[in-house]
Write an enzyme that holds these catalytic residues in place. Sequence first.
Site, short mmCIF file in Angstrom:
data_model
loop_
_atom_site.label_atom_id
_atom_site.label_comp_id
_atom_site.label_asym_id
_atom_site.label_seq_id
_atom_site.Cartn_x
_atom_site.Cartn_y
_atom_site.Cartn_z
N GLU A 152 39.13 30.28 41.82
CA GLU A 152 39.45 28.89 41.42
C GLU A 152 40.24 28.15 42.51
OE1 GLU A 152 41.24 28.91 37.50
OE2 GLU A 152 39.27 29.02 36.58
N GLU A 309 33.70 32.91 33.82
CA GLU A 309 34.82 33.20 32.92
C GLU A 309 34.73 32.32 31.68
OE1 GLU A 309 38.75 32.69 34.51
OE2 GLU A 309 38.22 33.59 36.43
C1 GLA Z 1 41.42 31.04 35.26
C2 GLA Z 1 41.60 32.16 36.28
C3 GLA Z 1 41.87 33.48 35.67
C4 GLA Z 1 42.78 33.37 34.47
C5 GLA Z 1 42.20 32.39 33.49
C6 GLA Z 1 43.01 32.24 32.24
O1 GLA Z 1 40.15 30.79 34.94
O2 GLA Z 1 40.52 32.24 37.17
O3 GLA Z 1 42.45 34.30 36.67
O4 GLA Z 1 44.02 32.95 34.89
O5 GLA Z 1 42.14 31.14 34.08
O6 GLA Z 1 42.44 31.32 31.36
#
Ligand code: GLA
Length: 682
Positions: A152, A309
Site C-alpha cells: 500500500e 486484501e
Molecule cells: C492494509 C494493509 C495491511 C493491514 C490492513 C488492515 O490493507 O495492507 O497490512 O494493515 O490494512 O486493514
Amino acid sequence: MRFPTQKEPKIVYGGDYNPEQWEESTWEEDMRLLKLAGVDILTLNVFSWASLQKNDEVYDFSRLDRIMELVKKHGFFVCLATSTGAHPAWMARKYPDILRTDFEGRKRKFGSRHNSCPNSPTYRKYSVLLAGKLAERYKTYDNITAWHISNEYGGACYCENCEKAFRVWLKKKYKTIEEVNRVWDTAFWGHTFYDFDEIVVPNLLSEHYSENGTAFQGISLDYARFNSDSILECYKLEYDAIKKYTKEIPITTNLMGFYKPLDYQKWARSMDFVSWDSYPYAGEDPAQIAMKHDLMRGLKDGQSFALMEQTPSVTNWQTYNAIKRPNVMRLQSYQAVAHGADTVMFFQMKRSIGSCEKFHGAIIDHVGHEHTRVFQECKRLGQELFQLGGETLSAVTKSKVAIIFDWDNWWAVEYSTGPCNQLRYYDEVFLYYKALHEQNISVDFVSVESDLSNYSLVVAPLLYMVKEGFDQKLKEFVKNGGTLVVSFFSGIVDEHDLVTIGGYPGKLKELLGIWVEEIDGLISGDENSFEFLGKQYPAKLLCDIMHTIQAKAISFYQKDFYKNTPVITKNSYEKGSAYYIGTRSNPAFYHAFFENLCRELDISPTALTSDHVEAVRRVKGDKEFLFLLNHSKQEERFFIQFKTYNENIGKEAVNMLTKEKMPIETTITLAPNDVLIVKINS
Ligand code: GLA
Ligand code: ZN
C-alpha cells in the site's frame, strides 16, 4: 497471477500470513487450519525487513527459508512480498535521510510504516538490494505465483531530498525556468523565479494554508505528480531488481481503490497485474464498492485483477468496527469476482496478539481453533471456490458505457480555490456511477488515454481539466455516433491548470454547443430547481449560467435572475450527441436522466432484477457468467430471463455452485446477502 503448479485452475484463496509473529511451534497447526479453510495461497514476508537485514552487510534469511519450506511442503502457493513497506529502526538511526518530512514541515522520527522518503538514496539502495536478494534466493520456488512489492504505497514527503529531486523533475519536464514561470502563472503575486533553486516544496510552510488550499495551483499540481512519480520510481527499481532473476513471475503492488495521492492509471503501466485491498465500512453502499472494483479493473484496460486484501470479519482502524454479518464476507467476495477479480484474498490468516491490529479480523482468531463463525464462513467459501473451479478466470466485462476518470483532474479540481471549495471529484463521479449501477448498467472506468471507440456512451463528470488532444478525442467519438455526457465546471483549464480563454467550457465549447458565462456557487442549503421529463429536481452547489450556441436546451432554471436560462443541453454533433448538465442535482435526477438516455441508446441492463439485487456479467468465449448479488436484508424474488450480452436468449443456464441446470426463464428467490452465479451458454 500465474498458477504454475495448479492442476485444476481455480480462484486462488488465502492472503497475508505472518508466521514471524509467532513461535515456530505453532506453525504446523496453522497449516492444518488454513488447509481446512480451503486456503491455497499465502502472502508472505510483508513486514520483515528489520529481521531480514540486521545492519548494512548482514542479512539473515534463515527463518524465511523455513517458512518457505513449510508452506511449500504443505502445497501452498506464495505471493512473496519484498518487505519494503517499513524500514528497520537501525537504518533510520544511521541514515536519517530515509525519514520523511511531513506536510507541516516536521522531520519524522522512526515509527509506524509506509514512512520512507521516496527520494532517499538510502531507501532506494537498500529496498532494491533486498528485493534483488529475495528474488535471487527464492527464484527456484515454483510455488511463487506473484511478487508483491512493498505494501500500500502512499503518502507524500516534503524533505530536502525531495525538494532537490523536485527541481530535477521540473527541469526535465519544462527545460527552462521561463517555462515554469509560464505554466505556474508566477506573474501573479510576484512569484517569478530566476533559478530552479529558488523553488521550494509546496506545503504548510510555503504555498499551502490547508491540504487542498494552495495559493499556487500549478506548483501543487506538479508536486502531486512528482510525488506519485517518485514513489512509482521506487516500485520500478524493485521491479527491475526482481525481474533479473524471475522473468516469468508477475509483479504487483497492492493498490487502494480511489486513492488520491497516486496516479494509479500511470502506475498500472508498470504493474504486471493490478491488485487491490477492499475495506468497505459497515453499511457502505454496494454501488460504492462496485465502483472501486470497476476503477481497478479499468487500470489495465479491463484485465482481471487480484483482490489482495479484505477482512474476513472486521477491521480495527475505522471509528466503529462492526463485524461483517453472516454471509456478507461471501457476498463481498463474489462481488469482487463479479467485477473482475480472479483471487479472493484476506488480511489476514491469523490475528496478531499485540500492536494496533490485534483486533483486526482473521481466519484464525485468538481462540486458535476452527470452531468460530468466521472460520466456518471462510471454510464454506473455500469449499465453494473449489466447486466453482477456474471457468471465470480471465473472463472479461463488456460495457457500452464508460466513465472518464483522471488523477490530474482530481488533484486540480480540488486544489482549485473557488467557485466552490466543497467540490469533490469522487462525489460527483459517484452520483453518475450510482445512477447507472442501480439500473444494472455495466460501466468501465477509462482514462483520457483510453480508446473510446467501442462505447456507445461516455460520461465525463467534472471534466475541469482538458488535456492536450483530449477534446479532439471526444469530438471524434461523438462525430462517429457516440453520446457524451459532460457535467458542470468542465473544460475550464488545460493540463497546467491555466484557464482556456474565450469562454467556458473552453476546448469543449464547440462540441457541447454552449457558452457558460458565469458560475454561481450556491451557499449551503440554497437551491435552484429545474424540470426534467415532467418532474422537478434541485440544482445545487454550482449553477452554470449559460447560453446555447448550437445546442438545444432541455431544461431551464426555475428561479433567481437566471430563471428560464438553460441548465441541461443537448448538442447534435455529426452522427452523435453531446449533453451538458450544468449543475449538481439529486440521485433521483441522475437515475431518470440515464434511464431515459440508455433506453434511447438501446443500452440494456445486465439483467432486470429487483431493486437490491446487483447483476454483473463476465464473458469468456461463448460462456457468460451472470452474478446475482442480493445486497438487502430481505429475501428478494424476481422473474428473470437468462439472456446473453447481445440480448439473445441463452441456450442453456447452469447454477455454477450446485451445477444444476436452470430454466432459461424463471423466478429467482435470493435469501438476504445471498449470491447466485449462473453460467449462460450463448
Ligand atoms: C492494509 C494493509 C495491511 C493491514 C490492513 C488492515 O490493507 O495492507 O497490512 O494493515 O490494512 O486493514
Ligand atoms: Zn523526502
